[in-house]
Scaffold this motif. Structure first.
Motif, PDB file in Angstrom:
ATOM      1  N   GLU A  95       0.813  -1.222   0.000  1.00 27.09           N
ATOM      2  CA  GLU A  95       0.000   0.000   0.000  1.00 27.09           C
ATOM      3  C   GLU A  95       0.844   1.268   0.000  1.00 27.09           C
ATOM      4  O   GLU A  95       0.423   2.294  -0.522  1.00 27.09           O
ATOM      5  N   GLU A  96       2.033   1.209   0.573  1.00 31.19           N
ATOM      6  CA  GLU A  96       2.884   2.398   0.634  1.00 31.19           C
ATOM      7  C   GLU A  96       3.566   2.689  -0.696  1.00 31.19           C
ATOM      8  O   GLU A  96       3.583   3.821  -1.158  1.00 31.19           O
ATOM      9  N   THR A  97       4.142   1.659  -1.314  1.00 30.54           N
ATOM     10  CA  THR A  97       4.907   1.870  -2.552  1.00 30.54           C
ATOM     11  C   THR A  97       4.105   1.523  -3.801  1.00 30.54           C
ATOM     12  O   THR A  97       4.552   1.793  -4.910  1.00 30.54           O
ATOM     13  N   ASP A  98       2.945   0.914  -3.626  1.00 27.03           N
ATOM     14  CA  ASP A  98       2.082   0.509  -4.737  1.00 27.03           C
ATOM     15  C   ASP A  98       2.747  -0.545  -5.632  1.00 27.03           C
ATOM     16  O   ASP A  98       2.397  -0.688  -6.794  1.00 27.03           O
ATOM     17  N   GLU A  99       3.730  -1.268  -5.083  1.00 26.14           N
ATOM     18  CA  GLU A  99       4.412  -2.326  -5.827  1.00 26.14           C
ATOM     19  C   GLU A  99       3.752  -3.668  -5.538  1.00 26.14           C
ATOM     20  O   GLU A  99       3.204  -3.883  -4.464  1.00 26.14           O
ATOM     21  N   GLU A 100       3.837  -4.551  -6.529  1.00 23.90           N
ATOM     22  CA  GLU A 100       3.329  -5.900  -6.335  1.00 23.90           C
ATOM     23  C   GLU A 100       4.396  -6.757  -5.668  1.00 23.90           C
ATOM     24  O   GLU A 100       5.559  -6.738  -6.068  1.00 23.90           O
ATOM     25  N   ILE A 101       3.984  -7.497  -4.668  1.00 24.94           N
ATOM     26  CA  ILE A 101       4.876  -8.412  -3.966  1.00 24.94           C
ATOM     27  C   ILE A 101       4.388  -9.824  -4.263  1.00 24.94           C
ATOM     28  O   ILE A 101       3.227 -10.154  -4.006  1.00 24.94           O
ATOM     29  N   ILE A 102       5.271 -10.631  -4.831  1.00 28.70           N
ATOM     30  CA  ILE A 102       4.914 -12.003  -5.185  1.00 28.70           C
ATOM     31  C   ILE A 102       5.535 -12.951  -4.169  1.00 28.70           C
ATOM     32  O   ILE A 102       6.739 -12.909  -3.921  1.00 28.70           O
TER      33      ILE A 102
END
Length: 97
Positions: free
Chosen positions: A63-70
Protein backbone atom coordinates in the motif's frame (compact mmCIF):
# COMPACT_ATOMS: atom_id res chain seq x y z
CA UNK A 1 -1.02 -56.48 -29.12
CA UNK A 2 -2.91 -54.08 -26.84
CA UNK A 3 -1.65 -50.48 -27.04
CA UNK A 4 -1.42 -50.41 -23.23
CA UNK A 5 1.30 -53.03 -23.44
CA UNK A 6 3.15 -51.29 -26.28
CA UNK A 7 3.76 -48.05 -24.41
CA UNK A 8 2.75 -46.01 -27.45
CA UNK A 9 1.02 -42.66 -27.45
CA UNK A 10 -1.94 -42.47 -29.82
CA UNK A 11 -4.29 -40.27 -27.80
CA UNK A 12 -3.64 -37.47 -25.28
CA UNK A 13 -4.66 -39.58 -22.28
CA UNK A 14 -2.11 -42.23 -23.32
CA UNK A 15 0.66 -39.87 -22.23
CA UNK A 16 -0.90 -39.63 -18.78
CA UNK A 17 -1.35 -43.42 -18.65
CA UNK A 18 2.38 -43.84 -19.27
CA UNK A 19 3.04 -41.59 -16.25
CA UNK A 20 1.22 -43.80 -13.73
CA UNK A 21 3.32 -44.42 -10.61
CA UNK A 22 5.70 -41.61 -11.60
CA UNK A 23 6.07 -38.02 -10.40
CA UNK A 24 4.25 -35.48 -12.54
CA UNK A 25 3.81 -31.71 -12.61
CA UNK A 26 0.26 -30.31 -12.66
CA UNK A 27 -0.52 -26.63 -13.27
CA UNK A 28 -3.87 -25.65 -11.80
CA UNK A 29 -6.14 -22.64 -11.98
CA UNK A 30 -5.57 -19.73 -9.58
CA UNK A 31 -1.75 -19.94 -9.79
CA UNK A 32 -1.43 -23.33 -8.08
CA UNK A 33 1.15 -25.95 -9.03
CA UNK A 34 1.34 -29.55 -7.87
CA UNK A 35 4.17 -32.07 -8.04
CA UNK A 36 3.42 -35.60 -6.95
CA UNK A 37 3.22 -39.28 -7.77
CA UNK A 38 0.27 -40.17 -10.02
CA UNK A 39 -1.76 -43.15 -8.79
CA UNK A 40 -4.99 -42.89 -10.79
CA UNK A 41 -6.84 -40.65 -13.24
CA UNK A 42 -9.98 -40.64 -15.36
CA UNK A 43 -11.19 -39.07 -18.61
CA UNK A 44 -12.12 -35.86 -16.75
CA UNK A 45 -8.51 -35.54 -15.49
CA UNK A 46 -9.57 -36.20 -11.92
CA UNK A 47 -6.40 -37.57 -10.32
CA UNK A 48 -5.12 -39.18 -7.16
CA UNK A 49 -1.62 -37.95 -6.25
CA UNK A 50 0.60 -38.86 -3.32
CA UNK A 51 3.59 -37.13 -1.73
CA UNK A 52 2.39 -33.85 -3.21
CA UNK A 53 4.19 -30.53 -3.01
CA UNK A 54 1.72 -27.71 -3.63
CA UNK A 55 2.97 -24.24 -4.55
CA UNK A 56 0.57 -21.31 -4.50
CA UNK A 57 1.62 -17.99 -6.01
CA UNK A 58 0.19 -15.06 -4.04
CA UNK A 59 0.38 -11.51 -5.39
CA UNK A 60 -0.04 -8.74 -2.84
CA UNK A 61 0.13 -5.00 -3.29
CA UNK A 62 2.27 -2.88 -1.00
CA UNK A 63 0.00 0.00 0.00
CA UNK A 64 2.88 2.40 0.63
CA UNK A 65 4.91 1.87 -2.55
CA UNK A 66 2.08 0.51 -4.74
CA UNK A 67 4.41 -2.33 -5.83
CA UNK A 68 3.33 -5.90 -6.33
CA UNK A 69 4.88 -8.41 -3.97
CA UNK A 70 4.91 -12.00 -5.19
CA UNK A 71 5.15 -14.77 -2.59
CA UNK A 72 5.21 -18.52 -3.07
CA UNK A 73 3.51 -20.55 -0.38
CA UNK A 74 4.47 -24.23 -0.28
CA UNK A 75 2.95 -27.13 1.59
CA UNK A 76 3.29 -30.90 1.50
CA UNK A 77 0.27 -33.18 1.29
CA UNK A 78 0.46 -36.95 1.78
CA UNK A 79 -2.50 -37.88 -0.47
CA UNK A 80 -4.61 -35.59 -2.66
CA UNK A 81 -7.65 -35.91 -4.92
CA UNK A 82 -7.40 -33.37 -7.76
CA UNK A 83 -10.61 -32.39 -9.49
CA UNK A 84 -10.05 -32.32 -13.24
CA UNK A 85 -11.90 -29.09 -14.02
CA UNK A 86 -9.14 -27.12 -12.28
CA UNK A 87 -6.32 -28.66 -14.32
CA UNK A 88 -4.61 -26.50 -16.95
CA UNK A 89 -1.55 -28.59 -17.80
CA UNK A 90 -0.03 -31.97 -16.93
CA UNK A 91 3.64 -32.59 -17.57
CA UNK A 92 4.92 -36.15 -17.45
CA UNK A 93 8.40 -36.93 -16.15
CA UNK A 94 11.32 -36.29 -18.48
CA UNK A 95 12.07 -39.40 -20.51
CA UNK A 96 15.59 -39.80 -21.86
CA UNK A 97 15.19 -42.99 -23.88
Amino acid sequence: MDKREEGTVEEPLDLIRLSLDERIFVKMRQDRELRGKLHAYDQHLNMILSDVEETIKVVEKDEETDEEIIRNIKRNIKMLFVRGDGVILISPPLRTS
